[in-house]
Design an enzyme around this catalytic site. Sequence first.
Site, PDB file in Angstrom:
ATOM      1  N   CYS A   2      34.490 123.658  29.647  1.00 17.16           N
ATOM      2  CA  CYS A   2      33.123 123.801  30.138  1.00 17.16           C
ATOM      3  C   CYS A   2      32.178 122.783  29.498  1.00 17.16           C
ATOM      4  CB  CYS A   2      32.614 125.188  29.805  1.00 17.16           C
ATOM      5  SG  CYS A   2      33.673 126.479  30.427  1.00 17.16           S
ATOM      6  N   GLY A 100      32.391 128.978  25.849  1.00 14.60           N
ATOM      7  CA  GLY A 100      32.981 129.891  24.866  1.00 14.60           C
ATOM      8  C   GLY A 100      33.406 131.174  25.540  1.00 14.60           C
ATOM      9  N   GLU A 481      56.053 112.686  21.980  1.00 16.96           N
ATOM     10  CA  GLU A 481      54.754 112.204  22.441  1.00 16.96           C
ATOM     11  C   GLU A 481      54.906 111.442  23.765  1.00 16.96           C
ATOM     12  OE1 GLU A 481      51.780 112.566  22.317  1.00 16.96           O
ATOM     13  OE2 GLU A 481      50.968 110.713  23.101  1.00 16.96           O
ATOM     14  N   LYS A 485      52.982 112.490  27.201  1.00 18.60           N
ATOM     15  CA  LYS A 485      52.072 111.607  27.939  1.00 18.60           C
ATOM     16  C   LYS A 485      52.547 111.481  29.382  1.00 18.60           C
ATOM     17  CE  LYS A 485      49.460 111.044  25.900  1.00 18.60           C
ATOM     18  NZ  LYS A 485      48.781 111.222  24.667  1.00 18.60           N
TER      19      LYS A 485
HETATM   20  C1  F6R Z   1      47.558 114.844  25.010  1.00 18.02           C
HETATM   21  C2  F6R Z   1      46.375 115.433  24.503  1.00 18.02           C
HETATM   22  C3  F6R Z   1      46.395 116.856  24.005  1.00 18.02           C
HETATM   23  C4  F6R Z   1      45.612 116.914  22.698  1.00 18.02           C
HETATM   24  C5  F6R Z   1      45.483 118.355  22.200  1.00 18.02           C
HETATM   25  C6  F6R Z   1      44.732 118.439  20.891  1.00 18.02           C
HETATM   26  O1  F6R Z   1      47.368 113.522  25.416  1.00 18.02           O
HETATM   27  O2  F6R Z   1      45.379 114.779  24.461  1.00 18.02           O
HETATM   28  O3  F6R Z   1      47.684 117.336  23.838  1.00 18.02           O
HETATM   29  O4  F6R Z   1      46.269 116.112  21.770  1.00 18.02           O
HETATM   30  O5  F6R Z   1      44.842 119.144  23.159  1.00 18.02           O
HETATM   31  O6  F6R Z   1      43.436 117.930  21.022  1.00 18.02           O
HETATM   32  P1  F6R Z   1      42.593 117.502  19.761  1.00 18.02           P
HETATM   33  O7  F6R Z   1      43.250 116.309  19.171  1.00 18.02           O
HETATM   34  O8  F6R Z   1      41.221 117.205  20.289  1.00 18.02           O
HETATM   35  O9  F6R Z   1      42.610 118.667  18.809  1.00 18.02           O
END
Ligand code: F6R
Length: 607
Positions: A2, A100, A481, A485
């Site tokens: 959101c 939230g 990873e 991706k």
């Molecule tokens: C994959 C991706 C997500 C984030 C995950 C954690 O490309 O971007 O898997 O890595 O949602 O997000 P952060 O790093 O913001 O805690």
Amino acid sequence: MCGIVGYLGRQEAAPLVLEGLTRLEHRGYDSAGVAVLGRGGLKVAKQAGRVRDLTDVLPKRFTGTVGIGHTRWATHGPATDANAHPHADESGTVAVVHNGILDNAAGLRAELADAGVTLASDTDTEVLAHLVARSDADTLEGKVRDALARVVGTYGLAVVHADFPDRIVVARNGSPLIIGVGDKEMFVASDLAAIVRHTTTVAMLDDGELATVTASGFTTMRHTDLSATGKSASQVDVDASAYDAGDHESFMHKEMLEQPQTARAVLRGRLDDRFGTAHLGGLDMDARAMRAVRRVKILGCGSAYYVGQMGAALIEELARIPADAEAASEFRYRDPVIEPDTLYVAVSQSGETIDTLLAVQEIRRKGGRCVGLVNVVGSAIARECDGGIYLHAGPEVAVASTKALTNMFLGFALLALQLGRVRDLSIADGKRLIAGLERLPEQIAEILAGEADLVEVAHSLAEAESLFFIGRVRGYPAAREGAQKFKEISYRHAEAYPTSELKHGPLALISPDVPTVALVPADELTERNVAALHEISARSGPLVVVTHEGVDLGEVRARRIVVPKNEPELDPILLTIPLQLLAYHAAQHLGHDIDKPRNLAKSVTVE
Ligand code: F6R
């Protein structure tokens, strides 16, 4: 997830609010809405679908110089017009937008229904509009305080009220809320991206804070008793162009190509070649505290978790401290044992991921020390940690993380180097690593420069319904990873496996229709890796091998992607870069919206 945007000033609010909402589109959403306060009182327009669809259907007389808007990611109830925000009370006097989750919404909804209120949506947020409307406090701040006293949960919210047409009241508990100061105009937003074109003078609310925002300024207070907290705005050092894709066809492409520069940024000023170590002042740990660390536990979600696995390997290799990574989303639920001599490390691009934030809170509640590797300065996780390393990757807009992930790896390399050098890592090895780190940005640039050569391989992978990514030890997190991706933007089923595990099951799936992307660096495991490639080749499995110059694949038929060689400990990140390009070009070939993959959000702020 959101998004919230609000405006007060001399201009028409709706176009500015809608424009701000489009800047938050990359975060993921399924419905949008806006409310304005003007001569005609309060008006609300909202519907399921895109912001541009809402813009197209906005009534001509949707005017007013005070407005709030929202992009919703469905949690309580499906993505319908009725469930879109803003939510209003029955008389149409109050409108609320909310990020939230309110945990006690069901009870409050039942209570309101018993009191004769007709609820117009399935949402938790709607209760806030009714609670504000039903408060008999004589100020809007008092009404919002009364409503918040009844709710349990997380929120960043903005409220407008027809009887108080000069203001927006905002509040925060666990979900970001920023106030932007313009020239005789003010903005509110859940993310800087929404307002950065208008102002970079901002104040960030803390949890438990509420603020009154009028066209001429703002005042902050505690939302329990409305006593002043006296927050003022300051200039944030951010380049608005970072939020523009420029000549690139997508943010992901722009952000991948920025990696050589952003990698330099995270290393800048932190390498000490004289003593073969790193300086990480933000960790706030002296050599004695570092030596006292007996174990390192890394917590993150998704790609941050996989890069955490790369980080754990680096720490074990360089510092010889047992280290592992765990999905933060699981950690908290298994009632973890928090050890006093373990260093906990939370890793997050956004600094907002609720699972990671709650894991940090759990660690700290039990007296553990938790440091953060975080990109967004001043974010919730950064503030919750005992210290940390900022990643300096700049704003990352695309949902698929690339440049922030690379800087997470480099952040771990710096941490491992410093932990290693207060222990048994020799000065010579420290210097070897530093030289390797200094070479990395150029090597990343070299891989990116070969983008055109990877396009055709990516297109052929895109044709497969299902594919494997395999690697061993240092290469396995990179394979995870790579698969992540690939699946998130191409929507193909991509599964990562340790190469050594293939013959324990998945080999049964290898066929001409199931390609494998194998990571085969020149290291102590090359021979074993090549043996596994033979097994795949013998079953006619198509192979793409990411490897180093000179690695002998024998009779194996494979498309080779060669990456530059660095120190073996730093291999994982160089193996990862071509996998970003493969995923990108596969998704582009399939015609997907790369920056906004289906069902995904940039910051996952709900559990
Ligand atoms: C994959 C991706 C997500 C984030 C995950 C954690 O490309 O971007 O898997 O890595 O949602 O997000 P952060 O790093 O913001 O805690």
